[in-house]
Scaffold this motif. Structure first.
Motif, short mmCIF file in Angstrom:
data_model
loop_
_atom_site.label_atom_id
_atom_site.label_comp_id
_atom_site.label_asym_id
_atom_site.label_seq_id
_atom_site.Cartn_x
_atom_site.Cartn_y
_atom_site.Cartn_z
N ASP A 1 -20.87 136.43 -71.04
CA ASP A 1 -21.45 137.67 -70.52
C ASP A 1 -22.95 137.70 -70.76
O ASP A 1 -23.74 138.08 -69.88
CB ASP A 1 -20.77 138.86 -71.18
N GLU A 2 -23.35 137.26 -71.94
CA GLU A 2 -24.79 137.22 -72.27
C GLU A 2 -25.50 136.16 -71.44
O GLU A 2 -26.65 136.36 -71.01
CB GLU A 2 -24.97 136.96 -73.76
N VAL A 3 -24.86 135.02 -71.21
CA VAL A 3 -25.45 133.98 -70.38
C VAL A 3 -25.74 134.51 -68.98
O VAL A 3 -26.80 134.25 -68.40
CB VAL A 3 -24.52 132.75 -70.30
N ASN A 4 -24.81 135.29 -68.43
CA ASN A 4 -25.00 135.83 -67.08
C ASN A 4 -26.18 136.80 -67.03
O ASN A 4 -26.90 136.85 -66.03
CB ASN A 4 -23.71 136.51 -66.61
N THR B 1 -33.81 127.08 -80.54
CA THR B 1 -34.66 125.90 -80.56
C THR B 1 -33.98 124.74 -79.85
O THR B 1 -34.63 123.99 -79.10
CB THR B 1 -35.00 125.51 -82.01
N SER B 2 -32.67 124.59 -80.05
CA SER B 2 -31.93 123.51 -79.37
C SER B 2 -32.00 123.69 -77.86
O SER B 2 -32.27 122.72 -77.12
CB SER B 2 -30.47 123.51 -79.83
N ILE B 3 -31.75 124.89 -77.37
CA ILE B 3 -31.75 125.12 -75.92
C ILE B 3 -33.14 124.96 -75.33
O ILE B 3 -33.29 124.46 -74.21
CB ILE B 3 -31.14 126.50 -75.61
N LEU B 4 -34.17 125.35 -76.08
CA LEU B 4 -35.54 125.11 -75.60
C LEU B 4 -35.79 123.61 -75.44
O LEU B 4 -36.41 123.18 -74.46
CB LEU B 4 -36.55 125.72 -76.57
N TRP B 5 -35.29 122.81 -76.38
CA TRP B 5 -35.41 121.35 -76.24
C TRP B 5 -34.59 120.84 -75.05
O TRP B 5 -35.03 119.96 -74.31
CB TRP B 5 -34.95 120.65 -77.52
N PHE B 6 -33.41 121.42 -74.83
CA PHE B 6 -32.60 121.02 -73.67
C PHE B 6 -33.38 121.25 -72.38
O PHE B 6 -33.45 120.37 -71.50
CB PHE B 6 -31.30 121.84 -73.60
N ILE B 7 -33.96 122.44 -72.26
CA ILE B 7 -34.70 122.80 -71.04
C ILE B 7 -35.91 121.89 -70.86
O ILE B 7 -36.17 121.39 -69.75
CB ILE B 7 -35.13 124.28 -71.10
N TYR B 8 -36.63 121.63 -71.94
CA TYR B 8 -37.84 120.80 -71.85
C TYR B 8 -37.47 119.37 -71.46
O TYR B 8 -38.09 118.77 -70.58
CB TYR B 8 -38.57 120.81 -73.19
N PRO C 1 -18.03 114.41 -69.43
CA PRO C 1 -18.54 113.50 -70.46
C PRO C 1 -20.04 113.26 -70.37
O PRO C 1 -20.71 113.15 -71.41
CB PRO C 1 -17.75 112.21 -70.24
N TYR C 2 -20.59 113.16 -69.16
CA TYR C 2 -22.03 112.88 -69.06
C TYR C 2 -22.84 114.08 -69.55
O TYR C 2 -23.82 113.90 -70.31
CB TYR C 2 -22.43 112.54 -67.63
N THR C 3 -22.46 115.28 -69.15
CA THR C 3 -23.15 116.49 -69.64
C THR C 3 -23.07 116.57 -71.15
O THR C 3 -24.06 116.88 -71.83
CB THR C 3 -22.52 117.74 -69.00
N HIS C 4 -21.88 116.28 -71.69
CA HIS C 4 -21.68 116.30 -73.13
C HIS C 4 -22.59 115.27 -73.81
O HIS C 4 -23.24 115.56 -74.83
CB HIS C 4 -20.22 116.00 -73.44
N ALA C 5 -22.67 114.09 -73.23
CA ALA C 5 -23.49 113.03 -73.81
C ALA C 5 -24.98 113.41 -73.80
O ALA C 5 -25.71 113.09 -74.75
CB ALA C 5 -23.29 111.72 -73.04
N VAL C 6 -25.43 114.08 -72.75
CA VAL C 6 -26.84 114.51 -72.69
C VAL C 6 -27.13 115.52 -73.80
O VAL C 6 -28.17 115.45 -74.48
CB VAL C 6 -27.16 115.12 -71.31
N ILE C 7 -26.21 116.46 -74.01
CA ILE C 7 -26.39 117.44 -75.08
C ILE C 7 -26.49 116.74 -76.44
O ILE C 7 -27.37 117.04 -77.25
CB ILE C 7 -25.23 118.46 -75.07
N LEU D 1 -22.42 126.42 -72.81
CA LEU D 1 -22.38 127.46 -71.78
C LEU D 1 -23.76 127.74 -71.20
O LEU D 1 -23.91 127.91 -69.98
CB LEU D 1 -21.76 128.74 -72.35
N TYR D 2 -24.78 127.78 -72.04
CA TYR D 2 -26.15 128.01 -71.54
C TYR D 2 -26.62 126.82 -70.71
O TYR D 2 -27.17 126.97 -69.62
CB TYR D 2 -27.12 128.26 -72.69
N PHE D 3 -26.40 125.63 -71.23
CA PHE D 3 -26.91 124.41 -70.58
C PHE D 3 -26.29 124.23 -69.19
O PHE D 3 -26.99 124.02 -68.20
CB PHE D 3 -26.59 123.21 -71.47
N THR D 4 -24.97 124.34 -69.12
CA THR D 4 -24.31 124.14 -67.83
C THR D 4 -24.60 125.27 -66.85
O THR D 4 -24.77 125.03 -65.65
CB THR D 4 -22.79 123.99 -68.02
N SER D 5 -24.68 126.50 -67.35
CA SER D 5 -24.97 127.63 -66.46
C SER D 5 -26.36 127.53 -65.86
O SER D 5 -26.56 127.83 -64.67
CB SER D 5 -24.82 128.95 -67.23
N ILE D 6 -27.33 127.12 -66.67
CA ILE D 6 -28.70 126.97 -66.17
C ILE D 6 -28.76 125.92 -65.06
O ILE D 6 -29.32 126.15 -63.99
CB ILE D 6 -29.66 126.62 -67.33
N LEU D 7 -28.17 124.75 -65.32
CA LEU D 7 -28.26 123.66 -64.34
C LEU D 7 -27.33 123.87 -63.14
O LEU D 7 -27.54 123.28 -62.09
CB LEU D 7 -27.97 122.32 -65.01
#
Length: 520
Positions: free
Chosen positions: A169-172, A335-342, A377-383, A478-484
């Motif tokens: 809900d917060e991600v949305n 901080t983790s999600i900021l690194w994901f986005i960058y 698996p690929y999304t998981h591996a990137v995280i 949830l944040y990573f996949t929702s953003i992409l």
């Protein structure tokens, strides 16, 4: 005047001439004395280490130790020293004798021993939050409170759909904010901070705040202030005696308003904010309806009063735990999600592969669920690779509660021990080309499953491992996949990609601008 030139001046000149050779003698004596002092110091340190099988390390200087030779990126300095001295070495920083652990085997060996479960005294984190069970020295309180926190998170829905639904809900809400910018460059930290904090608010307070709510802004600003300026390598930690010297900071021209005092002032404001929430919960407490973490804790305080008068459960402890949960839960994941986005903006080819997998599993409309991680698996591996490559908690400080050993070296009671997780995640013994960003290192040969390494320790290891690991993984996925799923992530035209960061409590990126371009 003639008398002055003929008598007084020649006499003064003669006396000065007589003094000059004496000064030369004194100068050599002083230099000899300084040399003798340094030599005696070096011999004393060498003999002490040799006799006790204490870990080797650089000599350093009297009083300040090796401090003049390290930078703000202490994890990188330690990595270089480890190349010379091995997986277990010692270094004196200020007044603190520190033992540094490198290598997975040594870190796991040490952290699985109860002697390494302490927290160092004089740390700024304990100074800011005196009752902190997770960053303070009271091991009994830590054991009691950790057990309660872990069980409470399970009872409140962790591992079930309740917490996941609240996070989604917060991600949305967050995605709607990103869409409102219509692909224009933004500083994503500004909307991400309240979003991350709201996930903790839902767990602790039983509610979320609108991003522009004054209480929301007040809480985020002071939490950010606390984590920005609190550091485990503060001046008070390195020189515990320094705070007892009057006016020392003025004499040294050190502005502490940008460090400990500023963080402590922010904590006092948060304390007042949290106390108000606790008082409101206490006035409306219903034994038959547990709304959130505060309710569970208040009920536990009542239960402990009846059976255990020496219990560590009390109001001040509750507020301290709330700060620990907010600080660790929102700051680290943010901080983790900021690194994901960058990183995903910096590597568009990898971003395309992740988006393709998202489309295959989720499509463009279905919200992700944590169980989808098994099918991606690929999304998981990137995280996992981002968490390895840019380890957000590079250093973990512990304190020995008794004499022990690690890697064959003797480590006495009362020693500050630092595990360098950055080095463990960048060690060429464990990782092929560790400085390269390569998600495939976490994939099986056929690319259909994730293969985790025993050398991967982003949440620490042993009993002191982060109790919020499960929730962190839910949030990050949830944040990573929702953003992409909804956006193409890109830097503004002409932006320079720079992966440099600074070490505070976490390894933080500098503020950056990024575009979230809505996908059709």
């Amino acid at each position: 005047m003639e008398y002055l030139y003929k008598t007084v001046i020649p006499k003064m000149t003669n006396e000065i001439g007589n003094i000059t050779p004496k000064l030369e003698v004194y100068r050599y004596e002083i230099l000899l004395g300084v040399f003798a002092f340094f030599l005696a110091y070096a011999i004393m340190v060498f003999v002490k280490k040799a006799k006790s099988n204490y870990p080797p390390g650089p000599m350093g200087l009297p009083i300040v130790g090796y401090l003049p030779f390290v930078s703000n990126n202490l994890h990188l300095d330690f990595t270089e020293l480890g190349k010379k001295y091995g997986d277990v070495f010692s270094v004196k920083l200020g007044s603190q004798n520190i033992v540094v652990l490198h290598g997975t085997e040594v870190i796991r060996e040490a952290f699985n021993k109860t002697e390494f479960h302490g927290r160092p005294p004089s740390s700024s984190l304990e100074g800011i939050n005196p009752y902190s069970p997770f960053f303070g020295r009271d091991c009994h309180a830590w054991k009691e409170q950790r057990k309660f926190v872990v069980q409470s998170m399970k009872d409140l829905g962790l591992g079930k759909t309740k917490i996941e639904d609240e996070v989604m809900d917060e991600v949305n809400h967050f995605v709607k904010v990103l869409k409102s910018h219509s692909g224009q460059p933004i500083d994503v930290k500004k909307p991400l901070s309240p979003s991350m904090s709201n996930n903790i608010c839902a767990l602790v307070f039983g509610k979320r705040y609108d991003y522009d709510n004054p209480d929301r802004r007040f809480l985020d600003e002071n939490l950010d202030e606390t984590t920005e300026f609190a550091s485990d390598t503060s001046l008070e930690f390195l020189f515990p005696w320094i705070k007892h010297i009057p006016f020392i900071f003025k004499i040294l021209n050190i502005d502490r308003s940008f460090a400990f005092e500023r963080a402590f002032a922010a904590f006092q404001k948060i304390h007042t904010f949290f106390k108000k929430e606790v008082d409101e919960h206490a006035n409306t407490l219903d034994h038959g309806l547990v709304r959130d973490f505060i309710d569970r804790y208040l009920l536990e305080i009542q239960a402990q009063k009846e059976k255990n008068p020496n219990s560590t459960f009390h109001y001040d402890m509750l507020i301290s735990i709330m700060l620990d949960i907010f600080g660790a839960g929102s700051e680290t994941v943010r901080t983790s999600i900021l690194w994901f986005i960058y990183c995903i903006a910096a590597f568009p080819d990898i971003q395309k592969k992740v988006h393709q997998e998202i489309m295959e599993v989720l499509g463009s409309d279905r919200n992700p669920e944590f169980q989808d991680l098994k099918s991606m698996p690929y999304t998981h591996a990137v995280i996992l690779e981002i968490m390895r490559w840019k380890t957000i908690i590079p250093l973990s400080l512990e304190y020995t509660l008794g004499d022990s050993t690690a890697g064959g070296y003797y480590i006495p009671k009362g020693t500050v021990v630092v595990a360098n997780f950055w080095n463990a995640h960048h060690d060429p013994r464990y990782w092929k080309e560790p400085e390269e960003f390569n998600p495939e290192r976490f994939l099986s040969k056929d690319g259909k499953s994730v293969v985790k390494s025993n050398n991967f320790m982003p949440f620490s290891t042993g009993r002191r491992a982060c109790p919020g690991e499960s929730m962190a993984y839910i949030e990050m996925f949830l944040y990573f996949t929702s953003i992409l799923q909804k956006f193409e992530v890109a830097f503004p035209p002409g932006a320079k990609v720079d992966f440099s960061a600074k070490l505070t409590i976490t390894y933080r990126l500098d503020p950056f601008m990024v575009r979230f371009i809505p996908r059709n």
